[in-house]
Scaffold this motif. Structure first.
Motif, PDB file in Angstrom:
ATOM      1  N   LEU A  71       7.857 -57.485 -12.993  1.00 30.03           N
ATOM      2  CA  LEU A  71       9.021 -58.345 -12.784  1.00 30.03           C
ATOM      3  C   LEU A  71      10.221 -57.538 -12.304  1.00 30.03           C
ATOM      4  CD1 LEU A  71       8.632 -60.605 -15.942  1.00 30.03           C
ATOM      5  CD2 LEU A  71       8.314 -61.313 -13.564  1.00 30.03           C
ATOM      6  N   LEU A  72      10.444 -56.388 -12.906  1.00 33.30           N
ATOM      7  CA  LEU A  72      11.555 -55.527 -12.490  1.00 33.30           C
ATOM      8  C   LEU A  72      11.380 -55.083 -11.043  1.00 33.30           C
ATOM      9  CD1 LEU A  72      11.815 -53.454 -15.753  1.00 33.30           C
ATOM     10  CD2 LEU A  72      13.679 -54.810 -14.783  1.00 33.30           C
ATOM     11  N   GLN A  73      10.181 -54.675 -10.704  1.00 28.17           N
ATOM     12  CA  GLN A  73       9.899 -54.217  -9.343  1.00 28.17           C
ATOM     13  C   GLN A  73      10.092 -55.362  -8.346  1.00 28.17           C
ATOM     14  OE1 GLN A  73       5.824 -52.861  -8.363  1.00 28.17           O
ATOM     15  NE2 GLN A  73       6.833 -50.914  -7.946  1.00 28.17           N
ATOM     16  N   ARG A  74       9.644 -56.566  -8.698  1.00 31.18           N
ATOM     17  CA  ARG A  74       9.792 -57.743  -7.832  1.00 31.18           C
ATOM     18  C   ARG A  74      11.261 -58.051  -7.568  1.00 31.18           C
ATOM     19  NH1 ARG A  74      10.150 -63.647  -8.945  1.00 31.18           N
ATOM     20  NH2 ARG A  74      10.601 -63.007 -11.069  1.00 31.18           N
ATOM     21  N   LEU A  75      12.110 -57.747  -8.570  1.00 29.88           N
ATOM     22  CA  LEU A  75      13.542 -58.007  -8.431  1.00 29.88           C
ATOM     23  C   LEU A  75      14.291 -56.857  -7.762  1.00 29.88           C
ATOM     24  CD1 LEU A  75      14.162 -59.735 -11.865  1.00 29.88           C
ATOM     25  CD2 LEU A  75      14.088 -60.807  -9.610  1.00 29.88           C
ATOM     26  N   TYR A 102      14.321 -53.504  -8.784  1.00 27.91           N
ATOM     27  CA  TYR A 102      14.743 -52.391  -9.631  1.00 27.91           C
ATOM     28  C   TYR A 102      13.703 -51.282  -9.555  1.00 27.91           C
ATOM     29  CZ  TYR A 102      18.083 -55.748 -11.385  1.00 27.91           C
ATOM     30  OH  TYR A 102      19.092 -56.670 -11.473  1.00 27.91           O
ATOM     31  N   GLY A 103      14.164 -50.064  -9.319  1.00 23.22           N
ATOM     32  CA  GLY A 103      13.266 -48.925  -9.162  1.00 23.22           C
ATOM     33  C   GLY A 103      12.645 -48.474 -10.477  1.00 23.22           C
ATOM     34  N   LEU A 104      11.390 -48.073 -10.403  1.00 22.78           N
ATOM     35  CA  LEU A 104      10.672 -47.578 -11.569  1.00 22.78           C
ATOM     36  C   LEU A 104      10.292 -46.108 -11.429  1.00 22.78           C
ATOM     37  CD1 LEU A 104       8.313 -50.631 -12.138  1.00 22.78           C
ATOM     38  CD2 LEU A 104      10.349 -50.041 -13.456  1.00 22.78           C
ATOM     39  N   GLY A 105      10.825 -45.462 -10.423  1.00 23.52           N
ATOM     40  CA  GLY A 105      10.498 -44.055 -10.228  1.00 23.52           C
ATOM     41  C   GLY A 105       9.121 -43.876  -9.600  1.00 23.52           C
ATOM     42  N   ALA A 106       8.674 -42.646  -9.571  1.00 22.74           N
ATOM     43  CA  ALA A 106       7.404 -42.310  -8.919  1.00 22.74           C
ATOM     44  C   ALA A 106       6.201 -42.938  -9.607  1.00 22.74           C
ATOM     45  CB  ALA A 106       7.239 -40.795  -8.872  1.00 22.74           C
ATOM     46  N   ALA A 107       6.269 -43.149 -10.911  1.00 21.18           N
ATOM     47  CA  ALA A 107       5.133 -43.707 -11.644  1.00 21.18           C
ATOM     48  C   ALA A 107       4.901 -45.179 -11.321  1.00 21.18           C
ATOM     49  CB  ALA A 107       5.337 -43.531 -13.149  1.00 21.18           C
ATOM     50  N   GLY A 108       5.960 -45.891 -10.947  1.00 21.89           N
ATOM     51  CA  GLY A 108       5.817 -47.312 -10.634  1.00 21.89           C
ATOM     52  C   GLY A 108       5.363 -48.106 -11.844  1.00 21.89           C
ATOM     53  N   VAL A 109       4.506 -49.088 -11.603  1.00 25.29           N
ATOM     54  CA  VAL A 109       3.979 -49.922 -12.687  1.00 25.29           C
ATOM     55  C   VAL A 109       2.826 -49.167 -13.330  1.00 25.29           C
ATOM     56  CG1 VAL A 109       2.884 -52.115 -13.266  1.00 25.29           C
ATOM     57  CG2 VAL A 109       4.660 -52.040 -11.505  1.00 25.29           C
ATOM     58  N   ASP A 110       3.088 -48.613 -14.505  1.00 21.82           N
ATOM     59  CA  ASP A 110       2.059 -47.823 -15.179  1.00 21.82           C
ATOM     60  C   ASP A 110       1.780 -48.288 -16.606  1.00 21.82           C
ATOM     61  OD1 ASP A 110       4.317 -46.979 -16.508  1.00 21.82           O
ATOM     62  OD2 ASP A 110       4.137 -44.873 -15.947  1.00 21.82           O
ATOM     63  N   THR A 127      17.914 -51.736 -18.170  1.00 23.07           N
ATOM     64  CA  THR A 127      19.357 -51.734 -18.401  1.00 23.07           C
ATOM     65  C   THR A 127      20.120 -52.329 -17.214  1.00 23.07           C
ATOM     66  OG1 THR A 127      19.116 -49.783 -19.790  1.00 23.07           O
ATOM     67  CG2 THR A 127      21.316 -50.262 -19.019  1.00 23.07           C
ATOM     68  N   SER A 128      19.644 -52.134 -16.009  1.00 27.42           N
ATOM     69  CA  SER A 128      20.351 -52.635 -14.818  1.00 27.42           C
ATOM     70  C   SER A 128      20.529 -54.149 -14.826  1.00 27.42           C
ATOM     71  CB  SER A 128      19.636 -52.174 -13.549  1.00 27.42           C
ATOM     72  OG  SER A 128      19.698 -50.781 -13.445  1.00 27.42           O
ATOM     73  N   LEU A 162      25.383 -59.552 -17.848  1.00 26.23           N
ATOM     74  CA  LEU A 162      26.312 -59.509 -18.978  1.00 26.23           C
ATOM     75  C   LEU A 162      25.610 -59.612 -20.337  1.00 26.23           C
ATOM     76  CD1 LEU A 162      29.192 -61.705 -17.511  1.00 26.23           C
ATOM     77  CD2 LEU A 162      28.921 -59.219 -17.400  1.00 26.23           C
ATOM     78  N   LEU A 163      24.426 -59.028 -20.414  1.00 28.14           N
ATOM     79  CA  LEU A 163      23.717 -58.899 -21.682  1.00 28.14           C
ATOM     80  C   LEU A 163      24.006 -57.506 -22.233  1.00 28.14           C
ATOM     81  CD1 LEU A 163      20.262 -60.322 -20.542  1.00 28.14           C
ATOM     82  CD2 LEU A 163      22.045 -61.531 -21.804  1.00 28.14           C
ATOM     83  N   GLU A 164      23.701 -57.292 -23.490  1.00 32.89           N
ATOM     84  CA  GLU A 164      23.902 -55.959 -24.063  1.00 32.89           C
ATOM     85  C   GLU A 164      22.978 -54.970 -23.364  1.00 32.89           C
ATOM     86  OE1 GLU A 164      23.468 -53.557 -28.276  1.00 32.89           O
ATOM     87  OE2 GLU A 164      23.244 -55.716 -28.261  1.00 32.89           O
ATOM     88  N   PRO A 165      23.543 -53.987 -22.648  1.00 31.90           N
ATOM     89  CA  PRO A 165      22.713 -53.041 -21.879  1.00 31.90           C
ATOM     90  C   PRO A 165      22.112 -51.951 -22.767  1.00 31.90           C
ATOM     91  CG  PRO A 165      25.014 -52.537 -21.540  1.00 31.90           C
ATOM     92  CD  PRO A 165      24.960 -53.765 -22.417  1.00 31.90           C
ATOM     93  N   ASP A 166      21.114 -52.347 -23.553  1.00 32.84           N
ATOM     94  CA  ASP A 166      20.514 -51.390 -24.485  1.00 32.84           C
ATOM     95  C   ASP A 166      19.126 -50.923 -24.060  1.00 32.84           C
ATOM     96  OD1 ASP A 166      19.056 -53.667 -24.966  1.00 32.84           O
ATOM     97  OD2 ASP A 166      19.557 -53.819 -27.085  1.00 32.84           O
ATOM     98  N   GLY A 167      18.604 -51.463 -22.953  1.00 32.45           N
ATOM     99  CA  GLY A 167      17.294 -51.043 -22.476  1.00 32.45           C
ATOM    100  C   GLY A 167      16.135 -51.621 -23.269  1.00 32.45           C
TER     101      GLY A 167
END
Length: 64
Positions: free
Chosen positions: A7-11, A13-21, A33-34, A40-45
């Motif tokens: 979902l993050l990748q579809r939107l 947002y980068g996941l680094g070299a590992a991608g969907v792992d 967090t992004s 405007l949600l709590e950016p706690d990851g």
């Protein structure tokens, strides 16, 4: 975890070299967090109900 990463990748947002792992590493935490910050949600990851809702219902940006 792979669902959240997809979902993050579809939107765009980068996941680094590992991608969907399927692992919740530093890159995934930063990617979570992004949208939390932009929505405007709590950016706690942390993947809580509101974050899951946003990931599942946000329309991805149009490709140019």
């Amino acid at each position: 975890m792979a669902e959240a990463q997809c979902l993050l990748q579809r939107l765009g947002y980068g996941l680094g070299a590992a991608g969907v792992d399927g692992w919740y590493g530093t890159n995934t935490e930063h990617a979570v967090t992004s949208p939390q910050t932009s929505e405007l949600l709590e950016p706690d990851g942390t993947l809580r109900a509101k974050t899951w809702h946003k990931l599942r219902t946000t329309v991805p940006p149009a490709k140019r």
